[in-house]
Design an enzyme around this catalytic site. Structure first.
Site, PDB file in Angstrom:
ATOM      1  N   VAL A  33      26.662 -23.597  25.424  1.00 42.87           N
ATOM      2  CA  VAL A  33      27.771 -23.838  24.476  1.00 42.87           C
ATOM      3  C   VAL A  33      27.260 -23.827  23.032  1.00 42.87           C
ATOM      4  CG1 VAL A  33      29.082 -25.152  26.185  1.00 42.87           C
ATOM      5  CG2 VAL A  33      27.457 -26.356  24.707  1.00 42.87           C
ATOM      6  N   ASP A  34      25.966 -23.378  22.856  1.00 41.97           N
ATOM      7  CA  ASP A  34      25.291 -23.531  21.558  1.00 41.97           C
ATOM      8  C   ASP A  34      25.497 -22.365  20.591  1.00 41.97           C
ATOM      9  OD1 ASP A  34      22.158 -22.932  23.347  1.00 41.97           O
ATOM     10  OD2 ASP A  34      23.554 -21.463  22.521  1.00 41.97           O
TER      11      ASP A  34
ATOM     12  N   ARG B 136      24.725 -33.332  19.863  1.00 41.03           N
ATOM     13  CA  ARG B 136      24.282 -32.022  20.383  1.00 41.03           C
ATOM     14  C   ARG B 136      24.755 -30.895  19.472  1.00 41.03           C
ATOM     15  NH1 ARG B 136      26.403 -31.319  26.107  1.00 41.03           N
ATOM     16  NH2 ARG B 136      25.405 -29.287  25.869  1.00 41.03           N
TER      17      ARG B 136
ATOM     18  N   ASN C 234      12.559 -17.157  35.047  1.00 40.42           N
ATOM     19  CA  ASN C 234      12.560 -18.618  35.022  1.00 40.42           C
ATOM     20  C   ASN C 234      11.140 -19.082  35.346  1.00 40.42           C
ATOM     21  OD1 ASN C 234      12.946 -21.408  35.639  1.00 40.42           O
ATOM     22  ND2 ASN C 234      15.108 -20.985  36.002  1.00 40.42           N
TER      23      ASN C 234
ATOM     24  N   HIS D 172      31.438 -21.692  29.716  1.00 39.86           N
ATOM     25  CA  HIS D 172      31.666 -23.133  29.631  1.00 39.86           C
ATOM     26  C   HIS D 172      32.142 -23.559  28.245  1.00 39.86           C
ATOM     27  CE1 HIS D 172      28.622 -23.608  33.182  1.00 39.86           C
ATOM     28  NE2 HIS D 172      29.817 -23.217  33.582  1.00 39.86           N
TER      29      HIS D 172
ATOM     30  N   TYR E 277      28.335 -35.486  22.069  1.00 38.16           N
ATOM     31  CA  TYR E 277      28.610 -34.073  21.793  1.00 38.16           C
ATOM     32  C   TYR E 277      28.381 -33.730  20.319  1.00 38.16           C
ATOM     33  CZ  TYR E 277      29.858 -32.602  26.403  1.00 38.16           C
ATOM     34  OH  TYR E 277      29.760 -32.261  27.721  1.00 38.16           O
TER      35      TYR E 277
ATOM     36  N   SER F 178      19.159 -23.000  36.335  1.00 42.70           N
ATOM     37  CA  SER F 178      18.723 -23.601  37.613  1.00 42.70           C
ATOM     38  C   SER F 178      19.585 -23.086  38.762  1.00 42.70           C
ATOM     39  CB  SER F 178      18.820 -25.129  37.520  1.00 42.70           C
ATOM     40  OG  SER F 178      20.157 -25.501  37.173  1.00 42.70           O
TER      41      SER F 178
HETATM   42  C1  BV8 Z   1      34.970 -26.130  38.571  1.00 47.15           C
HETATM   43  C2  BV8 Z   1      29.488 -27.435  29.539  1.00 47.15           C
HETATM   44  C3  BV8 Z   1      36.978 -26.342  39.762  1.00 47.15           C
HETATM   45  C4  BV8 Z   1      29.493 -28.827  29.035  1.00 47.15           C
HETATM   46  C5  BV8 Z   1      28.743 -27.453  31.879  1.00 47.15           C
HETATM   47  C6  BV8 Z   1      31.598 -24.613  44.036  1.00 47.15           C
HETATM   48  C7  BV8 Z   1      32.602 -23.897  43.399  1.00 47.15           C
HETATM   49  C8  BV8 Z   1      33.227 -24.423  42.268  1.00 47.15           C
HETATM   50  C9  BV8 Z   1      32.828 -25.668  41.751  1.00 47.15           C
HETATM   51  C10 BV8 Z   1      31.842 -26.364  42.395  1.00 47.15           C
HETATM   52  C11 BV8 Z   1      31.235 -25.855  43.521  1.00 47.15           C
HETATM   53  N1  BV8 Z   1      30.304 -26.750  43.914  1.00 47.15           N
HETATM   54  C12 BV8 Z   1      30.296 -27.805  43.070  1.00 47.15           C
HETATM   55  C13 BV8 Z   1      31.234 -27.613  42.147  1.00 47.15           C
HETATM   56  C14 BV8 Z   1      31.527 -28.560  41.088  1.00 47.15           C
HETATM   57  C15 BV8 Z   1      30.721 -28.300  39.819  1.00 47.15           C
HETATM   58  C16 BV8 Z   1      29.285 -27.992  40.086  1.00 47.15           C
HETATM   59  O1  BV8 Z   1      28.890 -26.834  40.129  1.00 47.15           O
HETATM   60  N2  BV8 Z   1      28.482 -29.026  40.256  1.00 47.15           N
HETATM   61  C17 BV8 Z   1      27.066 -28.829  40.491  1.00 47.15           C
HETATM   62  C18 BV8 Z   1      26.268 -29.851  39.668  1.00 47.15           C
HETATM   63  C19 BV8 Z   1      26.807 -28.963  41.964  1.00 47.15           C
HETATM   64  N3  BV8 Z   1      31.333 -27.226  39.059  1.00 47.15           N
HETATM   65  C20 BV8 Z   1      32.317 -27.569  38.208  1.00 47.15           C
HETATM   66  O2  BV8 Z   1      32.756 -28.682  38.084  1.00 47.15           O
HETATM   67  C21 BV8 Z   1      32.894 -26.430  37.394  1.00 47.15           C
HETATM   68  N4  BV8 Z   1      34.322 -26.522  37.477  1.00 47.15           N
HETATM   69  O3  BV8 Z   1      34.455 -25.522  39.436  1.00 47.15           O
HETATM   70  O4  BV8 Z   1      36.264 -26.528  38.565  1.00 47.15           O
HETATM   71  C22 BV8 Z   1      38.392 -26.387  39.384  1.00 47.15           C
HETATM   72  C23 BV8 Z   1      39.197 -25.278  39.658  1.00 47.15           C
HETATM   73  C24 BV8 Z   1      40.540 -25.349  39.350  1.00 47.15           C
HETATM   74  C25 BV8 Z   1      41.077 -26.477  38.722  1.00 47.15           C
HETATM   75  C26 BV8 Z   1      40.249 -27.569  38.414  1.00 47.15           C
HETATM   76  C27 BV8 Z   1      38.898 -27.529  38.756  1.00 47.15           C
HETATM   77  C28 BV8 Z   1      32.585 -26.613  35.915  1.00 47.15           C
HETATM   78  C29 BV8 Z   1      31.111 -26.477  35.680  1.00 47.15           C
HETATM   79  C30 BV8 Z   1      30.830 -26.466  34.168  1.00 47.15           C
HETATM   80  C31 BV8 Z   1      30.325 -27.810  33.718  1.00 47.15           C
HETATM   81  N5  BV8 Z   1      29.935 -27.735  32.302  1.00 47.15           N
HETATM   82  N6  BV8 Z   1      28.456 -27.311  30.576  1.00 47.15           N
HETATM   83  C32 BV8 Z   1      28.215 -29.145  28.289  1.00 47.15           C
HETATM   84  O5  BV8 Z   1      27.430 -28.246  27.938  1.00 47.15           O
HETATM   85  O6  BV8 Z   1      28.024 -30.354  28.037  1.00 47.15           O
HETATM   86  S1  BV8 Z   1      27.536 -27.175  33.032  1.00 47.15           S
HETATM   87  C33 BV8 Z   1      26.006 -27.443  32.367  1.00 47.15           C
HETATM   88  O7  BV8 Z   1      25.104 -27.112  33.409  1.00 47.15           O
HETATM   89  C34 BV8 Z   1      25.594 -26.533  31.223  1.00 47.15           C
HETATM   90  O8  BV8 Z   1      26.527 -25.511  30.920  1.00 47.15           O
HETATM   91  C35 BV8 Z   1      24.355 -25.883  31.777  1.00 47.15           C
HETATM   92  O9  BV8 Z   1      24.069 -24.694  31.186  1.00 47.15           O
HETATM   93  C36 BV8 Z   1      24.791 -25.765  33.169  1.00 47.15           C
HETATM   94  C37 BV8 Z   1      23.868 -25.311  34.213  1.00 47.15           C
HETATM   95  O10 BV8 Z   1      22.657 -25.796  33.946  1.00 47.15           O
HETATM   96  P1  BV8 Z   1      21.562 -24.732  33.450  1.00 47.15           P
HETATM   97  O11 BV8 Z   1      22.105 -23.940  32.318  1.00 47.15           O
HETATM   98  O12 BV8 Z   1      21.079 -23.990  34.620  1.00 47.15           O
HETATM   99  O13 BV8 Z   1      20.528 -25.710  32.857  1.00 47.15           O
HETATM  100  P2  BV8 Z   1      19.516 -26.613  33.695  1.00 47.15           P
HETATM  101  O14 BV8 Z   1      19.010 -27.654  32.771  1.00 47.15           O
HETATM  102  O15 BV8 Z   1      20.132 -26.982  34.999  1.00 47.15           O
HETATM  103  O16 BV8 Z   1      18.318 -25.609  34.074  1.00 47.15           O
HETATM  104  C38 BV8 Z   1      17.546 -25.040  33.047  1.00 47.15           C
HETATM  105  C39 BV8 Z   1      16.689 -23.981  33.700  1.00 47.15           C
HETATM  106  O17 BV8 Z   1      15.953 -23.346  32.669  1.00 47.15           O
HETATM  107  C40 BV8 Z   1      15.681 -24.555  34.697  1.00 47.15           C
HETATM  108  O18 BV8 Z   1      15.716 -23.770  35.878  1.00 47.15           O
HETATM  109  C41 BV8 Z   1      14.331 -24.375  33.978  1.00 47.15           C
HETATM  110  O19 BV8 Z   1      13.300 -24.054  34.891  1.00 47.15           O
HETATM  111  C42 BV8 Z   1      14.622 -23.182  33.105  1.00 47.15           C
HETATM  112  N7  BV8 Z   1      13.808 -23.102  31.899  1.00 47.15           N
HETATM  113  C43 BV8 Z   1      13.246 -24.115  31.183  1.00 47.15           C
HETATM  114  N8  BV8 Z   1      12.578 -23.584  30.118  1.00 47.15           N
HETATM  115  C44 BV8 Z   1      12.746 -22.235  30.177  1.00 47.15           C
HETATM  116  C45 BV8 Z   1      13.524 -21.919  31.302  1.00 47.15           C
HETATM  117  N9  BV8 Z   1      13.864 -20.662  31.634  1.00 47.15           N
HETATM  118  C46 BV8 Z   1      13.407 -19.670  30.841  1.00 47.15           C
HETATM  119  N10 BV8 Z   1      12.655 -19.889  29.741  1.00 47.15           N
HETATM  120  C47 BV8 Z   1      12.304 -21.146  29.384  1.00 47.15           C
HETATM  121  N11 BV8 Z   1      11.537 -21.356  28.284  1.00 47.15           N
END
Ligand code: BV8
Length: 255
Positions: free
Chosen positions: A111-112, A74, A221, A127, A71, A197
């Site tokens: 978070v940036d 980052r 996207n 987040h 972290y 995503s």
């Molecule tokens: C929670 C902070 C419950 C840390 C992050 C349904 C409901 C609720 C929860 C869940 C659910 N199903 C599953 C869950 C669990 C989980 C989840 O969603 N898992 C996923 C993987 C299936 N969710 C959780 O755990 C959440 N908590 O629900 O808690 C609860 C309730 C009560 C009590 C206790 C618990 C918490 C989720 C937050 C996790 N923290 N970040 C850190 O930064 O280190 S998430 C992390 O992923 C980042 O924040 C990131 O931003 C986020 C999502 O990813 P993206 O931002 O979309 O980034 P990614 O790389 O995936 O995609 C990039 C995209 O950009 C691509 O599509 C690409 O094509 C595109 N791109 C690339 N270049 C460009 C571009 N677009 C435009 N221009 C460009 N140039």
């Protein structure tokens, strides 16, 4: 650029006719600021680490040194990064909408802090922020952090462990962030989802919520996502290219 002009023009018409705009942004909007996205491999040292594996309370409990090193690496990358034309265009859109009595609220998964550094004022950090760390025992936030920590995990003056003030997988989002996000999704006329995503919940759910409340939804996207078939207009483009063109078009209509 590859994006059809017709798509850009359609986005201009939709936004110029609106006054209440919600935005969901993800790591992709910061990609052109040289901050790797979650699903691109991290560079160098961290290439072999899976962010989803590191961004959890379990990983922190198991190895606080490794997680806090990642972290802090980052955090310093974010400090060295600059807002790109995509961030700047959204800040300009907020000024344009404010100028005609409207609003633009950004719900960011990032978070940036780059939206705020670009000049956006109405930003909800779903987040949390990597720029603030908090005491693991008391929750006290620490904002003025050193350039680089002397030790990992870093400690408070009282000697307790510090952690980044971000929401890890399995942790609940801040209540006030969820409340604001629901309010925005339920009341906006247009909902833009940019650079995400759309696989992380509950953040990705706000696009569905906006649509259910009758908002016109637009995705920007370069690749297809699970939201692409859901939205009214899906623009295959980099946000740093499409957003400046769209906002320039909206400015022409509004001014
Ligand atoms: C929670 C902070 C419950 C840390 C992050 C349904 C409901 C609720 C929860 C869940 C659910 N199903 C599953 C869950 C669990 C989980 C989840 O969603 N898992 C996923 C993987 C299936 N969710 C959780 O755990 C959440 N908590 O629900 O808690 C609860 C309730 C009560 C009590 C206790 C618990 C918490 C989720 C937050 C996790 N923290 N970040 C850190 O930064 O280190 S998430 C992390 O992923 C980042 O924040 C990131 O931003 C986020 C999502 O990813 P993206 O931002 O979309 O980034 P990614 O790389 O995936 O995609 C990039 C995209 O950009 C691509 O599509 C690409 O094509 C595109 N791109 C690339 N270049 C460009 C571009 N677009 C435009 N221009 C460009 N140039």
């Amino acid at each position: 650029m590859a994006t059809g002009d017709a798509q850009i023009q359609r986005a201009v018409a939709i936004l110029a006719g609106a006054r209440r705009v919600g935005v969901l942004s993800g790591a992709g909007i910061s990609a052109e600021s040289k901050i790797p996205t979650f699903r691109d491999a991290m560079e160098g040292l961290w290439k072999s680490f899976d962010p989803q594996e590191l961004a959890t309370p379990e990983a922190f409990a198991r190895n606080p040194e490794r997680v806090t090193r990642w972290y802090d690496f980052r955090r310093r990358m974010c400090l060295d990064a600059r807002p790109n034309p995509g961030h700047l265009a959204l800040a300009e859109l907020e000024r344009l909408m404010n100028g005609c009595g409207g609003w633009v609220t950004i719900l960011t998964q990032n978070v940036d802090g780059l939206h705020q550094r670009a000049g956006s004022r109405d930003v909800v950090e779903l987040h949390g922020s990597i720029m603030t760390w908090r005491c693991c025992e008391t929750g006290e936030p620490f904002h003025d952090l050193p350039e680089a920590f002397e030790q990992y995990p870093p400690r408070t003056p009282a000697g307790t462990m510090l952690r980044p003030n971000v929401v890890w997988f399995g942790e609940a989002l801040p209540e006030e962030a969820i409340d604001r996000a629901c309010e925005v999704a339920a009341s906006c006329e247009v909902f833009l989802t940019v650079g995400t995503s759309s696989v992380v919940y509950p953040a990705a759910g706000f696009t569905h919520l906006a649509r259910e409340h009758g908002a016109t939804t637009i995705e920007i996207n370069p690749t297809e996502t699970p939201a692409s078939d859901l939205v009214d207009l899906s623009i295959r483009a980099k946000s740093g290219e499409a957003l400046p063109m769209i906002v320039a078009g909206v400015r022409k209509v509004l001014e």
